[in-house]
Design an enzyme around this catalytic site. Structure first.
Site, PDB file in Angstrom:
ATOM      1  N   ASP A 479       0.875  -1.156   0.000  1.00 41.42           N
ATOM      2  CA  ASP A 479       0.000   0.000   0.000  1.00 41.42           C
ATOM      3  C   ASP A 479       0.928   1.226   0.000  1.00 41.42           C
ATOM      4  O   ASP A 479       2.105   1.108   0.294  1.00 41.42           O
ATOM      5  CB  ASP A 479      -0.837  -0.054   1.295  1.00 41.42           C
ATOM      6  CG  ASP A 479      -1.684   1.182   1.475  1.00 41.42           C
ATOM      7  OD1 ASP A 479      -2.244   1.643   0.485  1.00 41.42           O
ATOM      8  OD2 ASP A 479      -1.774   1.686   2.614  1.00 41.42           O
ATOM      9  N   THR A 481      -0.063   4.962   1.104  1.00 38.98           N
ATOM     10  CA  THR A 481      -0.269   5.903   2.202  1.00 38.98           C
ATOM     11  C   THR A 481      -0.081   5.228   3.545  1.00 38.98           C
ATOM     12  O   THR A 481      -0.773   4.268   3.847  1.00 38.98           O
ATOM     13  CB  THR A 481      -1.699   6.465   2.113  1.00 38.98           C
ATOM     14  OG1 THR A 481      -1.963   6.772   0.760  1.00 38.98           O
ATOM     15  CG2 THR A 481      -1.851   7.689   2.960  1.00 38.98           C
ATOM     16  N   LYS A 647      -5.415  27.362  -8.463  1.00 39.22           N
ATOM     17  CA  LYS A 647      -4.198  26.555  -8.356  1.00 39.22           C
ATOM     18  C   LYS A 647      -4.540  25.155  -8.849  1.00 39.22           C
ATOM     19  O   LYS A 647      -5.687  24.712  -8.740  1.00 39.22           O
ATOM     20  CB  LYS A 647      -3.685  26.518  -6.925  1.00 39.22           C
ATOM     21  CG  LYS A 647      -4.541  25.744  -5.957  1.00 39.22           C
ATOM     22  CD  LYS A 647      -3.856  25.612  -4.609  1.00 39.22           C
ATOM     23  CE  LYS A 647      -4.760  24.785  -3.707  1.00 39.22           C
ATOM     24  NZ  LYS A 647      -4.596  25.036  -2.316  1.00 39.22           N
ATOM     25  N   THR A 677       3.611  18.994  -7.052  1.00 40.48           N
ATOM     26  CA  THR A 677       3.636  20.395  -7.484  1.00 40.48           C
ATOM     27  C   THR A 677       2.231  20.954  -7.673  1.00 40.48           C
ATOM     28  O   THR A 677       1.328  20.245  -8.105  1.00 40.48           O
ATOM     29  CB  THR A 677       4.390  20.516  -8.823  1.00 40.48           C
ATOM     30  OG1 THR A 677       3.805  19.596  -9.753  1.00 40.48           O
ATOM     31  CG2 THR A 677       5.845  20.182  -8.657  1.00 40.48           C
ATOM     32  N   GLY A 758      -5.078   3.782  -3.139  1.00 37.58           N
ATOM     33  CA  GLY A 758      -6.364   4.408  -3.453  1.00 37.58           C
ATOM     34  C   GLY A 758      -6.180   5.841  -3.909  1.00 37.58           C
ATOM     35  O   GLY A 758      -7.136   6.562  -4.170  1.00 37.58           O
ATOM     36  N   ASP A 865      -1.405  -0.871   5.967  1.00 39.35           N
ATOM     37  CA  ASP A 865      -1.572  -0.400   7.348  1.00 39.35           C
ATOM     38  C   ASP A 865      -2.992   0.025   7.665  1.00 39.35           C
ATOM     39  O   ASP A 865      -3.280   0.398   8.788  1.00 39.35           O
ATOM     40  CB  ASP A 865      -0.638   0.783   7.614  1.00 39.35           C
ATOM     41  CG  ASP A 865      -1.080   2.013   6.856  1.00 39.35           C
ATOM     42  OD1 ASP A 865      -0.985   3.111   7.406  1.00 39.35           O
ATOM     43  OD2 ASP A 865      -1.542   1.872   5.714  1.00 39.35           O
ATOM     44  N   ASN A 868      -8.525  -0.637   4.737  1.00 38.92           N
ATOM     45  CA  ASN A 868      -8.741  -0.933   3.320  1.00 38.92           C
ATOM     46  C   ASN A 868      -7.749  -1.967   2.787  1.00 38.92           C
ATOM     47  O   ASN A 868      -7.917  -2.466   1.679  1.00 38.92           O
ATOM     48  CB  ASN A 868      -8.618   0.355   2.495  1.00 38.92           C
ATOM     49  CG  ASN A 868      -7.233   0.947   2.593  1.00 38.92           C
ATOM     50  OD1 ASN A 868      -6.704   1.117   3.686  1.00 38.92           O
ATOM     51  ND2 ASN A 868      -6.625   1.236   1.483  1.00 38.92           N
ATOM     52  N   ASP A 869      -6.700  -2.279   3.549  1.00 35.43           N
ATOM     53  CA  ASP A 869      -5.712  -3.260   3.092  1.00 35.43           C
ATOM     54  C   ASP A 869      -5.992  -4.661   3.621  1.00 35.43           C
ATOM     55  O   ASP A 869      -5.305  -5.608   3.258  1.00 35.43           O
ATOM     56  CB  ASP A 869      -4.303  -2.855   3.549  1.00 35.43           C
ATOM     57  CG  ASP A 869      -3.937  -1.462   3.062  1.00 35.43           C
ATOM     58  OD1 ASP A 869      -4.184  -1.181   1.883  1.00 35.43           O
ATOM     59  OD2 ASP A 869      -3.417  -0.665   3.857  1.00 35.43           O
TER      60      ASP A 869
END
Length: 1126
Positions: A479, A481, A647, A677, A758, A865, A868-869
């Site tokens: 994963d 994040t 932006k 960026t 995700g 972690d 969702n995993d």
């Protein structure tokens, strides 16, 4: 009025809920009814999602609308009741389905018990067994192994007198031991799961209670009752507080925020830690208090439950607005229908981030999105266990063949079939039950070593049957994040074309900003710190630096969706749906411009000098994954200047801003550093230009066809042209410690790494570069938004010719490829060096893991972690969970739990490698130990007229597998071929193991040959040196056998350990002492004679010395890879 039954909807007033009284025979009666019916059906048809659910069955109506006698007591006006009945039948409150398989639903407010009972209970259940299924399932799991089944049959055969050989206990005890240990372990694991489930199910929630509702209760205070989450049912109104977990899938009706919005954290559902904005149903948000919800006559329609967390189709229908005055006429047409989308939903397992909210339970238990996205864990079995099971089958065949051959050589005399069985049981030690005991004890030792390793603290082994699997991983699915990244954003760079500010020069920005705001006030323009400064200064011939800094910082402080929330202790938390935005707002605060207030119409900032400036928010164009940009139109409260700020991602902004020569190059530079960026730009608008835009935008917004496109084109034509480029920001998503070196080590160990996330494509690509998942200058091939099979085929053909690239693919395209070209897709992608899949649902992650396992038949490890995993972790051969900020859900579901990603190297390259090598060596040695005694038995029987008589009986046989050889053989679990530093320095050593050569048919047959040679040598030599009595042959051959085994253990050891030396010495001592206590096998006068000693020495030399010579020659000619490093 508290005696009015619940199912008579709402209050009984003279003008019932806004219907004007109609008297019998009045011409308006029919007309009114038919008009309302027409409106109702038009509203239904317009929604398009309504099935044929208008049932004009009077009995059915009576059951759902309540018994008619109650109705009459509630409404005095019969005619009005008739009118209501007719229109009601046109409406969709009658949700009885034609087909029971259709799970879509229409739930009225305060639904009847019968309707609530149709839906599953809201219970979390992760247990594998219950009281009745425990024994059958555990026995099935154990006896589906040929190994255990064989032993069960051998043990049972001992109860037949004709087949009995030796002590029954020698056959039953080991099997009983193995089963008891396994059952104890399974029962304990399931008990822990049960405790966790009970904790989740007993969490208390407040439910608005309609039974307590009456006109006399104080205004605005609804009656609530506290219920455990398992007691929640469809149709309940749940009151949620800040930081409470959402217990079921809810439709958001009201929030404490007057704007009708709230933020939720969805990290346990989709792994993203940015907060998501959810919107309450407008009709309910308009009510004065939560209490009034209990009087609303409305219903919610929802589609059948599905897995997709990003879509929801439903409608909210108000049948009659609550009347406020006696003869009130409704201003709105009834029934009014409002669409419901995923924006109005609070999914189970998400957490309310701020404020409080009231939700309407629509899906419970097994029908919630969270449960539908988790798969049930299967019992995992290591590859080593399967391989040993296969070898056991070969050994069984050998045993059977040997028995038949011996009986055949005897000419099938007498009751030969009983002889075959007796031989089978005599040779049963070929497949030693002690192998299971040894391997299970070995696994316990490995688990202990992993958990007590100081370099990887707090690592927990949850599935102790899998340590060897860690030594053969070929695919690692990670994963992003929270696993590779810490999910902490920090603004690192600000580039303004001619000048670039790095992380260490931000104090210069703060200084320039203070100068800009300071000069303004000193010059005494009444319009202090307005956005005009830039132009005023530019008129003096050059735009000085501080005004440019002022412009870009001010724009960044205004163009976002962040709301400051003040906590009880006075600290401020920033709320936003994207962590990037929070990072930028925190940065503007650090350089002196602080966000102090924000709602939907106004933003207030505090300048470095402490003054407050405020701006009106005129329009907001939110960020979407399609537009990749967000815009805002603000008016300076002091000067009245209108400015459009925008932006967004460089790919879209490059086309919108004025021509420049630096943007593209700088974006590429920042991306190479792994920074995310964002380009900041602005455009000043005159009042006339803004007025014209507003008018055009409004016209576009009321179109029925192509509304979104029309609105977007107005913004594009009137606002998004020739924007002034202010600057470029670079935000870093901090990586976990040592992620780069870890990934590099694992790649060198021959492990292919996939990143499944995700998150958005751009973010994932950034992280792939910054973690060095993608090698330097490696081509990154992005595949997104594939719609047709032709597009998918073209992409796959391209990839087939370019296997050295890194593939980045989004969830939608991934699903298309898996649906249309499953085999081709997996065939090609498993050859790529790295694959990144973005916008993956939890189920997709698990599917990918299963596909790689099925297609490549290689070992797959998944690491994650978040909640969702969990599906992915359970679908892998080895699941590793990280205890992270997102809670412990992944860590609890995993086989191994670690505290950070970098611990993986030690876990795989050291512990995994050792566990696999040791178990392979141990297994083969235990098989050799059984084979050698069986070969001796066969030689003995064939010399003594093929009689099925045991060579060693009773205590000798018991001792052979336990006291005499157990400790030295088991000490092999402490052996190691290289030390820790070398194993981590040369990850290529790991690559060698994944080929599975440590335990293969080749090594097995080598051991088979060794066993046959040694067994035959010992037995034949003992008989050649035969003394007068038979008793002596047993003593000589058994002593030679034990010594031979001890020497063989010594030959197998690579690195000696103190326990190994002790086990050899102690075992020899135990054997010597036991001779004195077993006079029926050992004649002490003979054992202590020199004849005994020299005969045993000769036999041992003949059986063991040749093997020592072969080992020496091999180490010179074909040394092991590890020995080259020593």
């Amino acid at each position: 009025m508290s005696d009015i039954p619940l199912h008579a909807f709402g209050r009984s007033r003279k003008a019932r809920a806004g219907y004007t009284p109609l008297h019998n025979g009045e011409p308006g009666d029919e007309e009114n009814t038919s008009m309302r019916a027409a409106v109702a059906s038009a509203a239904m048809n317009r929604k398009g999602k309504r099935r044929e659910r208008y049932a004009d069955d009077p009995e059915e109506e009576a059951t759902l609308l309540g018994d008619s006698s109650h109705e009459q007591s509630a409404f005095r006006d019969d005619e009005r009741e008739e009118t209501r009945r007719e229109t009601s039948s046109q409406r969709s409150i009658l949700s009885r389905k034609g087909k029971s398989s259709d799970k879509s639903r229409t739930i009225p407010f305060r639904p009847p018990e019968k309707l609530q009972g149709k839906y599953p209970p809201n219970v979390v259940r992760n247990q594998k067994y219950n009281v009745f299924t425990f024994l059958p399932l555990v026995f099935y799991e154990q006896f589906k192994f040929f190994f255990n089944l064989y032993f069960l049959l051998v043990a049972l055969s001992q109860f037949v007198p004709a087949l009995k050989i030796g002590f029954i206990i020698t056959y039953v005890a080991p099997l009983a031991f193995v089963l008891t240990v396994t059952m104890g372990k399974e029962a304990y694991d399931d008990y822990k799961r049960n405790l966790r489930d009970r904790e989740a199910n007993s969490q208390k929630y407040l439910v608005l209670d309609p039974t307590e509702y009456s006109a006399s209760t104080p205004e605005g205070i609804p009656h609530t009752r506290s219920v455990p989450s398992s007691a929640l049912r469809v149709g309940d109104l749940v009151l949620l507080e800040k930081n409470q977990r959402v217990p079921a899938d809810l439709v958001l009706l009201r929030t404490s925020d007057s704007s009708g919005t709230c933020f939720i954290r969805t990290d346990q559902l989709d792994g993203e830690t940015d907060w998501k904005l959810r919107v309450a149903v407008p009709a309910c948000q308009k009510l004065n208090s939560d209490r009034e919800l209990l009087a609303v006559d409305a219903e919610i329609y929802a589609d059948a439950p599905i897995k997709d967390i990003h879509t929801f189709i439903g409608t909210f229908t108000i049948n009659s607005p609550p009347a406020l005055l006696e003869d009130d006429v409704p201003m709105v047409q009834v029934p009014t229908v409002e669409p419901l989308t995923a924006e109005n939903m609070l999914w189970a397992n998400t957490v309310l981030a701020a404020g409080s909210a009231v939700g309407f339970v629509i899906y419970t238990g097994a029908e919630t999105r969270a449960v539908m996205n988790t798969s049930h864990p299967e019992t995992k079995v290591g590859l080593l266990d399967l391989e040993i099971n296969r070898l056991a089958k070969i050994l069984c065949a050998v045993t059977f063949a040997l028995s038949l051959v011996l009986v055949a050589l005897n000419g099938f005399r007498g009751p030969w079939y009983i002889y075959v069985f007796r031989f089978l049981i005599l040779f049963s030690s070929i497949i030693p039950i002690s192998l299971r005991v040894n391997l299970d004890m070995g696994k316990t030792v490995y688990a202990h070593q992993i958990m007590t390793d100081n370099e990887i603290p707090d690592t927990i082994v949850r599935t102790s049957t899998l340590p060897e699997e860690l030594g053969r991983i070929e695919y690692l699915l990670s994963d992003k994040t929270g696993t590779l990244t810490q999910n902490e954003m920090e603004m690192k760079k600000l580039h303004m074309g001619t000048v670039s500010y790095g992380f260490d020069s931000m104090d210069e920005v703060a200084h320039q900003l203070a100068v800009a705001f300071g000069t303004n006030s000193e010059q005494g323009h009444g319009r202090q710190n307005s956005m005009q400064t830039g132009v005023q200064l530019a008129t003096r011939g050059r735009r000085d630096m501080s005004s440019r800094v002022h412009d870009v910082v001010l724009s960044l402080a205004l163009c976002h969706n962040v709301t400051p929330v003040y906590n009880d202790d006075g600290t401020v938390t920033y709320q936003a749906s994207s962590p990037d935005e929070v990072a930028i707002v925190k940065w503007t605060e650090s350089v002196g411009l602080r966000l102090t207030f924000r709602d939907r119409t106004r933003i207030e900032l505090q300048t470095p000098s402490g003054a407050r400036i405020s701006f009106e928010v005129l329009d907001i164009f939110p960020f979407t994954s399609e537009s990749k940009r967000m815009g805002i139109v603000v008016r300076d409260s002091q000067t009245g200047d209108v400015t459009f700020l925008q932006k967004g991602a460089d790919v879209v902004m490059a086309k919108i801003v004025q021509r420049n020569d630096w943007l593209e190059e700088e974006c590429a530079n920042m991306a190479r550093e792994g920074l995310r960026t964002l380009v900041m730009a602005r455009r000043r608008l005159s009042e006339q230009a803004y007025g014209y835009f507003k008018e055009q935008h409004h016209l576009a917004s009321i179109k029925l066809e192509g509304r979104n496109e029309a609105m977007a084109s107005v913004v594009g034509e009137l606002l998004e042209r020739d924007l002034e480029l202010l600057g470029l920001t670079g935000v870093e998503d901090k990586l976990q410690d040592e992620v780069k070196s870890t990934l590099e080590l694992l790649r060198n160990a021959g492990i292919k790494i996939w990143m499944l996330t995700g998150d958005k494509i751009e973010t994932a690509t950034c992280i792939a570069i910054s973690t060095k998942l993608v090698a330097r200058n490696q081509y990154i091939h992005q595949v997104a938004k594939l719609k047709t099979s032709d597009q998918a085929r073209d992409q796959l053909e391209f990839l087939q010719n370019k296997l050295d690239c890194c593939l980045v693919i989004d969830g939608e395209s991934l699903q298309l490829c898996l649906n249309l070209f499953k085999n081709e897709f997996i065939e090609i992608t498993t050859k790529l060096s790295a694959v990144v899949a973005c916008r993956c649902s939890p189920t997709q992650k698990a599917d990918v893991a299963r596909l790689i396992r099925k297609h490549t038949r290689k070992r797959v490890c998944c690491i994650g972690d978040g909640g969702n995993d969990v599906s992915m972790i359970q679908a892998a051969d080895v699941g590793v969970g990280i205890v992270g900020k997102e809670g412990k859900q992944a860590s609890l579901a995993a086989d191994f739990s670690v505290t950070q990603f970098s611990h993986l190297t030690k876990l795989l390259l050291w512990h995994g490698r050792n566990s696999y090598r040791r178990s392979a060596k141990l297994a083969q040695f235990v098989i050799h130990r059984g084979l050698i005694i069986s070969v001796m038995q066969a030689v003995f029987s064939s010399i003594f007229y093929f009689a099925p008589i045991a060579l060693y009986q009773g205590w000798l046989l018991v001792g052979y597998a336990t006291a005499y050889t157990m400790a030295p053989v088991f000490s092999l679990v402490l052996d190691r071929d290289v030390n820790e530093d070398l194993a981590l320095l040369y990850p290529e050593l790991y690559k060698e193991l994944t080929k599975g050569r440590v335990l293969s048919y080749k090594t097995f047959f080598i051991w088979l040959v060794i066993s046959v040679y040694q067994g035959a040598a010992i037995m034949i030599m003992s008989l050649v040196l035969f003394e007068a009595e038979f008793l002596n042959v047993v003593a000589i051959s058994f002593t030679a056998l034990i010594l031979n085994e001890l020497i063989m253990v010594a030959l197998e050891i690579t690195t000696w350990h103190i326990y190994m030396v002790l086990s050899e010495i102690v075992t020899l001592f135990i054997y010597a002492v036991s001779m004195a206590f077993l006079p029926e096998y050992f004649d002490l006068s003979f054992v202590l004679s020199t004849r005994f000693v020299w005969k045993v020495a000769v036999i041992v030399a003949i059986s063991a010395f040749p093997l020592y010579i072969i080992k020496l020659i091999r180490s010179r000619i074909a040394p092991a890879a590890s020995s080259k490093l020593l």
